[in-house]
Design a protein around this motif. Structure first.
Motif, short mmCIF file in Angstrom:
data_model
loop_
_atom_site.label_atom_id
_atom_site.label_comp_id
_atom_site.label_asym_id
_atom_site.label_seq_id
_atom_site.Cartn_x
_atom_site.Cartn_y
_atom_site.Cartn_z
N MET A 147 100.50 36.21 170.27
CA MET A 147 100.97 34.77 169.96
C MET A 147 100.64 35.24 168.37
O MET A 147 99.38 35.61 167.67
CB MET A 147 100.22 33.96 170.23
CG MET A 147 100.98 32.42 170.15
SD MET A 147 100.80 31.16 170.84
CE MET A 147 101.21 29.95 170.59
N ASN A 148 101.85 34.86 167.40
CA ASN A 148 101.16 35.12 165.73
C ASN A 148 101.08 33.59 165.49
O ASN A 148 101.91 32.46 166.55
CB ASN A 148 103.10 35.12 165.42
CG ASN A 148 102.83 36.97 165.42
OD1 ASN A 148 102.39 37.21 165.59
ND2 ASN A 148 104.95 36.38 165.43
N ASP A 149 99.92 32.97 164.73
CA ASP A 149 99.88 31.87 163.98
C ASP A 149 101.06 31.63 163.04
O ASP A 149 101.38 32.21 162.12
CB ASP A 149 98.54 32.23 163.77
CG ASP A 149 97.12 32.56 164.26
OD1 ASP A 149 97.75 31.86 165.63
OD2 ASP A 149 96.67 32.97 163.68
N ALA A 150 101.43 30.00 163.39
CA ALA A 150 102.69 29.66 162.22
C ALA A 150 101.78 29.28 161.64
O ALA A 150 100.82 28.06 161.63
CB ALA A 150 103.43 29.16 162.93
N ARG A 156 108.97 26.17 159.86
CA ARG A 156 107.94 27.38 159.96
C ARG A 156 108.14 28.23 158.42
O ARG A 156 109.07 28.24 157.88
CB ARG A 156 108.39 28.34 161.25
CG ARG A 156 107.18 29.42 160.86
CD ARG A 156 107.55 30.26 162.37
NE ARG A 156 106.87 31.08 162.65
CZ ARG A 156 105.80 32.07 163.77
NH1 ARG A 156 107.30 31.46 165.19
NH2 ARG A 156 105.99 32.74 163.27
N GLU A 167 108.31 30.68 155.87
CA GLU A 167 108.39 32.94 156.08
C GLU A 167 107.13 33.34 155.46
O GLU A 167 106.43 32.68 155.22
CB GLU A 167 109.56 33.42 156.02
CG GLU A 167 110.54 32.31 156.01
CD GLU A 167 112.12 32.74 155.35
OE1 GLU A 167 112.01 33.43 154.07
OE2 GLU A 167 113.27 32.72 156.05
N GLU A 168 107.01 34.81 156.32
CA GLU A 168 105.62 35.35 156.48
C GLU A 168 106.13 36.32 154.79
O GLU A 168 107.29 36.02 154.19
CB GLU A 168 106.11 36.60 157.26
CG GLU A 168 105.45 36.09 158.39
CD GLU A 168 104.08 36.16 158.72
OE1 GLU A 168 103.03 36.10 158.07
OE2 GLU A 168 104.60 34.80 158.85
#
Length: 69
Positions: free
Chosen positions: A1-4, A66, A68-69
């Motif tokens: 699971m990614n931390d957002a 969210r 973006e990276e």
């Protein structure tokens, strides 16, 4: 699971038709420039009155998107 990480903006949409339509207008306008929208929260609902009738709905929403990276 990614931390957002999410950012929240607050907008006020308007409509002569309904409060739901005012929310839709705010979301549609935001969608033109904001990517990754995930949720909204209605913060306030108010309206304008003309000649004793509802002339316009005004709905303030918080929109979460969210980052973006």
């Amino acid at each position: 699971m990614n931390d957002a990480v999410y950012k929240i903006i607050e907008l006020t949409g308007t409509s002569a038709i309904s409060s739901d339509d005012a929310v839709r207008n705010a979301l549609a306008r935001a969608a033109k420039t904001v990517r990754q929208m995930r949720w909204f929260e209605v913060v306030e609902t108010r309206g304008a009155i003309e000649e004793g009738k509802i002339a316009q709905w005004q709905v303030t929403v918080r929109i979460g998107f969210r980052l973006e990276e």
